[in-house]
Structure formats: C-alpha cells, structure tokens
Design a protein around this motif. Structure first.
Motif, PDB file in Angstrom:
ATOM      1  N   VAL A 102     -89.380   2.561  76.836  1.00 46.84           N
ATOM      2  CA  VAL A 102     -88.621   2.864  75.615  1.00 46.84           C
ATOM      3  C   VAL A 102     -89.271   2.218  74.392  1.00 46.84           C
ATOM      4  CG1 VAL A 102     -86.408   2.550  74.458  1.00 46.84           C
ATOM      5  CG2 VAL A 102     -86.466   3.222  76.874  1.00 46.84           C
ATOM      6  N   GLU A 103     -89.610   0.933  74.501  1.00 44.80           N
ATOM      7  CA  GLU A 103     -90.154   0.214  73.346  1.00 44.80           C
ATOM      8  C   GLU A 103     -91.515   0.769  72.919  1.00 44.80           C
ATOM      9  OE1 GLU A 103     -88.580  -1.984  71.487  1.00 44.80           O
ATOM     10  OE2 GLU A 103     -86.832  -1.732  72.774  1.00 44.80           O
ATOM     11  N   LEU A 104     -92.288   1.241  73.883  1.00 45.41           N
ATOM     12  CA  LEU A 104     -93.597   1.808  73.559  1.00 45.41           C
ATOM     13  C   LEU A 104     -93.519   3.288  73.200  1.00 45.41           C
ATOM     14  CD1 LEU A 104     -95.828   0.127  76.317  1.00 45.41           C
ATOM     15  CD2 LEU A 104     -95.654  -0.482  73.895  1.00 45.41           C
ATOM     16  N   ARG A 105     -92.323   3.847  73.229  1.00 40.36           N
ATOM     17  CA  ARG A 105     -92.083   5.248  72.882  1.00 40.36           C
ATOM     18  C   ARG A 105     -92.964   6.179  73.734  1.00 40.36           C
ATOM     19  NH1 ARG A 105     -93.290   2.818  68.368  1.00 40.36           N
ATOM     20  NH2 ARG A 105     -95.012   4.222  67.880  1.00 40.36           N
ATOM     21  N   ILE A 106     -92.930   5.947  75.035  1.00 42.84           N
ATOM     22  CA  ILE A 106     -93.749   6.714  75.974  1.00 42.84           C
ATOM     23  C   ILE A 106     -93.152   8.109  76.163  1.00 42.84           C
ATOM     24  CG2 ILE A 106     -94.602   6.828  78.355  1.00 42.84           C
ATOM     25  CD1 ILE A 106     -95.918   4.677  76.546  1.00 42.84           C
ATOM     26  N   ASP A 107     -94.008   9.105  76.129  1.00 46.84           N
ATOM     27  CA  ASP A 107     -93.575  10.487  76.344  1.00 46.84           C
ATOM     28  C   ASP A 107     -93.671  10.896  77.814  1.00 46.84           C
ATOM     29  OD1 ASP A 107     -93.202  11.254  73.512  1.00 46.84           O
ATOM     30  OD2 ASP A 107     -95.358  10.913  73.392  1.00 46.84           O
ATOM     31  N   LEU A 108     -94.625  10.298  78.539  1.00 45.93           N
ATOM     32  CA  LEU A 108     -94.832  10.710  79.921  1.00 45.93           C
ATOM     33  C   LEU A 108     -95.458   9.560  80.701  1.00 45.93           C
ATOM     34  CD1 LEU A 108     -96.050  14.072  81.283  1.00 45.93           C
ATOM     35  CD2 LEU A 108     -97.308  12.036  81.972  1.00 45.93           C
ATOM     36  N   LEU A 109     -94.980   9.365  81.921  1.00 42.12           N
ATOM     37  CA  LEU A 109     -95.520   8.353  82.826  1.00 42.12           C
ATOM     38  C   LEU A 109     -96.344   9.029  83.914  1.00 42.12           C
ATOM     39  CD1 LEU A 109     -95.200   5.222  83.871  1.00 42.12           C
ATOM     40  CD2 LEU A 109     -93.732   6.300  85.575  1.00 42.12           C
ATOM     41  N   ILE A 110     -97.546   8.492  84.157  1.00 44.07           N
ATOM     42  CA  ILE A 110     -98.340   8.882  85.318  1.00 44.07           C
ATOM     43  C   ILE A 110     -98.398   7.655  86.220  1.00 44.07           C
ATOM     44  CG2 ILE A 110    -100.603   9.616  86.163  1.00 44.07           C
ATOM     45  CD1 ILE A 110    -101.003  11.108  83.555  1.00 44.07           C
ATOM     46  N   ALA A 111     -97.847   7.781  87.415  1.00 41.65           N
ATOM     47  CA  ALA A 111     -97.665   6.625  88.294  1.00 41.65           C
ATOM     48  C   ALA A 111     -98.537   6.718  89.529  1.00 41.65           C
ATOM     49  CB  ALA A 111     -96.194   6.510  88.707  1.00 41.65           C
ATOM     50  N   ASP A 112     -99.233   5.634  89.809  1.00 40.37           N
ATOM     51  CA  ASP A 112     -99.977   5.499  91.055  1.00 40.37           C
ATOM     52  C   ASP A 112     -99.394   4.297  91.789  1.00 40.37           C
ATOM     53  OD1 ASP A 112    -101.717   5.064  93.135  1.00 40.37           O
ATOM     54  OD2 ASP A 112    -103.519   4.945  91.928  1.00 40.37           O
ATOM     55  N   ALA A 113     -98.732   4.562  92.920  1.00 43.21           N
ATOM     56  CA  ALA A 113     -98.108   3.482  93.689  1.00 43.21           C
ATOM     57  C   ALA A 113     -97.224   2.628  92.786  1.00 43.21           C
ATOM     58  CB  ALA A 113     -99.170   2.631  94.377  1.00 43.21           C
ATOM     59  N   ALA A 114     -96.399   3.273  91.994  1.00 42.25           N
ATOM     60  CA  ALA A 114     -95.510   2.580  91.059  1.00 42.25           C
ATOM     61  C   ALA A 114     -94.089   3.134  91.193  1.00 42.25           C
ATOM     62  CB  ALA A 114     -96.021   2.732  89.627  1.00 42.25           C
ATOM     63  N   PRO A 115     -93.443   2.908  92.348  1.00 39.00           N
ATOM     64  CA  PRO A 115     -92.123   3.511  92.583  1.00 39.00           C
ATOM     65  C   PRO A 115     -91.045   3.017  91.635  1.00 39.00           C
ATOM     66  CG  PRO A 115     -92.660   1.923  94.305  1.00 39.00           C
ATOM     67  CD  PRO A 115     -93.909   2.120  93.508  1.00 39.00           C
ATOM     68  N   MET A 116     -91.084   1.731  91.257  1.00 36.48           N
ATOM     69  CA  MET A 116     -90.057   1.238  90.346  1.00 36.48           C
ATOM     70  C   MET A 116     -90.245   1.793  88.947  1.00 36.48           C
ATOM     71  SD  MET A 116     -87.960  -0.412  92.119  1.00 36.48           S
ATOM     72  CE  MET A 116     -87.018  -0.919  90.690  1.00 36.48           C
ATOM     73  N   ALA A 117     -91.493   1.998  88.554  1.00 33.77           N
ATOM     74  CA  ALA A 117     -91.743   2.610  87.251  1.00 33.77           C
ATOM     75  C   ALA A 117     -91.186   4.023  87.219  1.00 33.77           C
ATOM     76  CB  ALA A 117     -93.238   2.615  86.955  1.00 33.77           C
ATOM     77  N   VAL A 118     -91.394   4.779  88.297  1.00 37.07           N
ATOM     78  CA  VAL A 118     -90.860   6.136  88.365  1.00 37.07           C
ATOM     79  C   VAL A 118     -89.340   6.112  88.319  1.00 37.07           C
ATOM     80  CG1 VAL A 118     -90.659   8.187  89.805  1.00 37.07           C
ATOM     81  CG2 VAL A 118     -92.868   7.056  89.591  1.00 37.07           C
ATOM     82  N   ALA A 119     -88.720   5.219  89.090  1.00 39.80           N
ATOM     83  CA  ALA A 119     -87.254   5.130  89.081  1.00 39.80           C
ATOM     84  C   ALA A 119     -86.733   4.847  87.679  1.00 39.80           C
ATOM     85  CB  ALA A 119     -86.799   4.036  90.048  1.00 39.80           C
ATOM     86  N   ALA A 120     -87.467   4.020  86.923  1.00 37.57           N
ATOM     87  CA  ALA A 120     -87.023   3.649  85.573  1.00 37.57           C
ATOM     88  C   ALA A 120     -87.145   4.782  84.575  1.00 37.57           C
ATOM     89  CB  ALA A 120     -87.830   2.438  85.092  1.00 37.57           C
ATOM     90  N   THR A 121     -87.919   5.825  84.889  1.00 41.67           N
ATOM     91  CA  THR A 121     -88.070   6.941  83.949  1.00 41.67           C
ATOM     92  C   THR A 121     -86.857   7.852  83.915  1.00 41.67           C
ATOM     93  OG1 THR A 121     -89.074   8.435  85.597  1.00 41.67           O
ATOM     94  CG2 THR A 121     -90.564   7.009  84.319  1.00 41.67           C
ATOM     95  N   HIS A 122     -86.034   7.804  84.952  1.00 35.18           N
ATOM     96  CA  HIS A 122     -84.987   8.813  85.109  1.00 35.18           C
ATOM     97  C   HIS A 122     -84.067   8.853  83.892  1.00 35.18           C
ATOM     98  CE1 HIS A 122     -85.267   9.370  89.752  1.00 35.18           C
ATOM     99  NE2 HIS A 122     -86.446   9.328  89.169  1.00 35.18           N
ATOM    100  N   GLY A 123     -83.972  10.033  83.332  1.00 38.29           N
ATOM    101  CA  GLY A 123     -83.101  10.239  82.189  1.00 38.29           C
ATOM    102  C   GLY A 123     -83.721   9.936  80.848  1.00 38.29           C
ATOM    103  N   VAL A 124     -84.933   9.316  80.820  1.00 38.29           N
ATOM    104  CA  VAL A 124     -85.496   8.931  79.522  1.00 38.29           C
ATOM    105  C   VAL A 124     -86.933   9.389  79.305  1.00 38.29           C
ATOM    106  CG1 VAL A 124     -83.989   6.925  79.189  1.00 38.29           C
ATOM    107  CG2 VAL A 124     -86.147   6.652  80.434  1.00 38.29           C
ATOM    108  N   VAL A 125     -87.735   9.512  80.360  1.00 39.85           N
ATOM    109  CA  VAL A 125     -89.161   9.811  80.210  1.00 39.85           C
ATOM    110  C   VAL A 125     -89.600  10.780  81.302  1.00 39.85           C
ATOM    111  CG1 VAL A 125     -91.506   8.833  80.273  1.00 39.85           C
ATOM    112  CG2 VAL A 125     -89.688   7.565  79.144  1.00 39.85           C
ATOM    113  N   ARG A 126     -90.477  11.698  80.954  1.00 41.15           N
ATOM    114  CA  ARG A 126     -91.055  12.601  81.955  1.00 41.15           C
ATOM    115  C   ARG A 126     -91.960  11.803  82.894  1.00 41.15           C
ATOM    116  NH1 ARG A 126     -90.925  14.586  76.894  1.00 41.15           N
ATOM    117  NH2 ARG A 126     -90.040  16.664  76.537  1.00 41.15           N
ATOM    118  N   SER A 127     -92.090  12.269  84.151  1.00 41.91           N
ATOM    119  CA  SER A 127     -92.855  11.476  85.115  1.00 41.91           C
ATOM    120  C   SER A 127     -93.662  12.363  86.046  1.00 41.91           C
ATOM    121  CB  SER A 127     -91.917  10.601  85.937  1.00 41.91           C
ATOM    122  OG  SER A 127     -91.011  11.395  86.697  1.00 41.91           O
ATOM    123  N   LEU A 128     -94.860  11.851  86.375  1.00 37.60           N
ATOM    124  CA  LEU A 128     -95.773  12.524  87.298  1.00 37.60           C
ATOM    125  C   LEU A 128     -96.346  11.448  88.211  1.00 37.60           C
ATOM    126  CD1 LEU A 128     -98.506  15.108  86.323  1.00 37.60           C
ATOM    127  CD2 LEU A 128     -99.085  13.146  87.745  1.00 37.60           C
TER     128      LEU A 128
END
Length: 395
Positions: A102-128
C-alpha cells in the motif's frame, strides 16, 4: 505503466534470483517501474547488479525448528517457515507485506516463493505467482509429499486446518471475508510454474500455466584450454555438505573441460587444475548449455533448462522440492541422483557414468520435444498485461 513489486520470501539460491532478473529486464524495457523485496539481499544485489530497480528487505518469519517428518506438506512449510503457527506471527508478516504494497502504491505483485506476500495482496493489489512447482498454490500441492517417510498424517492435517484458521483471523482483522481453503487464502490471480509438466510431482494441476524458465543474458563462458573432448558445467552451492568432495572429483577429471559456477565457496576448497575454470559471475546459459556434454547441479531451473537442451544431469538436491523434481527426472530417464550419506564420497565414478550415459541425453531430448512449454518472459508479460487491464482482485 505500472509499479510492480517482485517478492521473494522462502528458499535460497540463484535459482530464484536469475529468473526474476530476466522478468525484470523485460518489464523495465516496457517502461514499468520495478521494485524487489527479497529474503536474501546479498544474492539479489549480485543478481540484479546494473538494473535500475529498488531493492528492499522482504518481510519474513525467521522460522521454527522442525523435527524430521514435521514438514511433509506445503501447509507445514508455511507453518514452520512463514509464521503460520500462530495468528500473531502470521499477522505480523501479513500486515508487513500489506503495508509495503500500500505505502509503495504497488499496482501488481510478482511472487516467487512468497506465499504471505500473495495472501497480503487480496482485495488491494493484483498478483501473479511465478514459482518452482513446490510453492505453487494449486490444490494438488497441499497434499503430503514426503511419501518416503513415516508421516503423522493426522498431525499434518491438523496443522493445515489451524493454518487456515489463523489466516482467517488475520483476514477478518484486515476486513476480508474468510478463505474457504488454503488454495483460496494463498492463491494468486495467475499461477505460473517454471518447470516441465512431466517432472511435476503434483501433476496434473488445474489453473496452472507451465513455462520454460528463462535466465538473463550473462557473461560469455571461457573454457579452460586446451579444451578437452568432453565439457561439464557444474553449479555448486557452498552450503552443499559434500561440496569439497565434488570439487575434488572434478579436479581429477582431466579428460573433460569443466566450468564450475559457485556462490562463494571458500578458496581453500577450490582445487586448482588446468582443466577447470571457477567462476562467480553470472554466465549466459543459453549459449553455454548447447556446448556442454553434461550438467551437475542441485535442481531447479538449471535442471529444467539442461533437460530442455537434451543434456544429462547429475542432481545433488539440497531441499525437498529439489529431491521431488530429481526423483521425477530419474523416473523419466533424464538424470542421475546422488543421495549418499558417506562422509567422504568419491563422485568421480558417478561423473564418468554421467558423461557416458547417452540414454539420458536421448531421454532429455525426447522429453523436451514432447513438452515445448512457452517462453517464461513472454508468458509472464502477457499475464501482467491481462492483470493490469482487468479489475482489482476480489478478496
């Protein structure tokens, strides 16, 4: 153009860093702004050198000690290594990632072995998710994978249920509805696996896109001269318990030219020999692999690319996911596997067997011809475009 955060939370090695660099180069070329939140800052600084990306420390849980047999499923990995054992620790990692997004105003997350990062995107940021298959969040990945051990299945199932309960406590405090299962709770909108389908221990999977792993261009390899009739490429990690014995074996292989890429093995363990070149700079694998006769590595993306180039591989797995892939490769007739427990093993006979194993090379070429997965960079870029043009994800 978008602000894209690349996240790496679990695992180790350049097998995570280099595919992410290749994706980043392509994203930057399209005009996107790229930031990297990484678990291992040293490897990322090395692997991303020269790129205009901001490198940040990834939120992650330091890990709990686990007894043998306690990490037998992906849920167990999140329980012990990602903070899933309590709602408090899970909340700490979850909200640290969410604040970063949120603070970095991220539009999209690309995750490699980052399950908690993906969980945190729900409802706020697109995720791949762009994973090796062990960390994929398709339902097939949540089963028991350590089938060679006596596993307390009931205890694993209980941890999985409690992990979901902890996650749903955190989701409630974040204003999200409960996740119906772990696949939902830790799932990205798009899931890419950089692996061969035939070597996926959990195949077939639903809603997963398999891609050929892509590596960035690097330095041209220089074979030690005079070049011998056979060529071997080895990637050895300094934390492999028998790394000095493997180096010793390579030094006693004068009938082959050897390039040994490593991640900082101590100088006193590197045995000088006229037929060996030791390197620590990233090499251009797409020009190197066609030149070699055999590859020695621990697994991951290098294993896959070697197989796709029709090269026999000797696998020295360090982690469970590497062993699972290695076992599938042995069954497919494209690799050899070393799992010995000798304190002073002699790898030389095994390396010579690898160099003489024409059937392994034929098997690799046959498998690669059957599975022409699309290029990872082009596929991920297409996925990024799909997500950026779509609506924000549902919670």
């Amino acid at each position: 153009m978008a602000r894209i955060l690349i996240a790496w939370e679990l695992g180790g090695g350049f097998g995570h860093v280099l595919p992410l660099r290749a994706i980043s180069v392509a994203l930057l070329a399209q005009g996107h702004q790229v930031l990297v939140a990484a678990r291992d800052l040293t490897r990322v600084e090395h692997g991303f050198a020269g790129l205009p990306v901001a490198v940040l420390a990834a939120p992650f849980f330091p890990g709990l000690a686990a007894r043998p047999g306690q990490q037998s499923s992906l849920a167990d990995v999140l329980w012990f290594d990602a903070g899933g054992h309590s709602s408090e620790s899970l909340a700490a990692v979850f909200f640290a990632w969410r604040a970063l997004l949120v603070e970095l105003r991220i539009d999209l997350l690309i995750a490699d072995a980052a399950p908690m990062a993906v969980a945190a995107t729900h409802g706020v940021v697109r995720s791949l998710a762009y994973d090796g298959f062990f960390h994929a969040t398709d339902a097939a990945a949540w089963g028991i994978f350590r089938d060679w051990e006596q596993v307390d299945v009931a205890a694993c199932q209980e941890r999985a249920q409690r992990l979901l309960a902890h996650l749903n406590e955190v989701r409630l405090s974040a204003g999200l509805g409960p996740a119906k299962d772990l696949t939902h709770g830790f799932g990205a909108q798009l899931q890419f696996i950089r692996h061969l389908r035939a070597l996926d221990y959990a195949a077939p999977r639903a809603d997963v896109r398999y891609v050929c792993p892509s590596f960035p261009s690097g330095a041209q390899a220089h074979w030690p001269g005079p070049v011998q009739p056979r060529r071997v490429f080895a990637y050895l990690r300094k934390d492999y318990p028998q790394v000095d014995r493997m180096v010793h074996a390579l030094a006693r292989l004068p009938q082959a030219s050897v390039i040994c890429f490593h991640d900082g093995i101590a100088v006193d363990k590197l045995r000088p020999a006229a037929h060996i070149a030791y390197v620590t700079e990233t090499l251009d694998l797409e020009t190197l692999l066609p030149e070699v006769d055999a590859v020695i590595c621990h697994g991951g993306g290098l294993q896959v690319r070697a197989t796709q180039h029709g090269k026999p591989v000797l696998l020295l797995p360090l982690h469970t996911e590497q062993y699972l892939s290695a076992r599938m490769a042995v069954r497919a007739g494209v690799a050899l596997l070393y799992l010995g427990t000798d304190e002073r093993p002699d790898f030389l006979p095994l390396i010579r067997r690898l160099l003489g194993a024409s059937a392994l090379a034929e098997g690799a070429r046959s498998l690669a011809a059957r599975e022409r997965d699309p290029d990872a960079v082009a596929s991920v870029l297409q996925g990024v475009q799909e997500l950026l043009e779509g609506a924000l994800p549902d919670a």
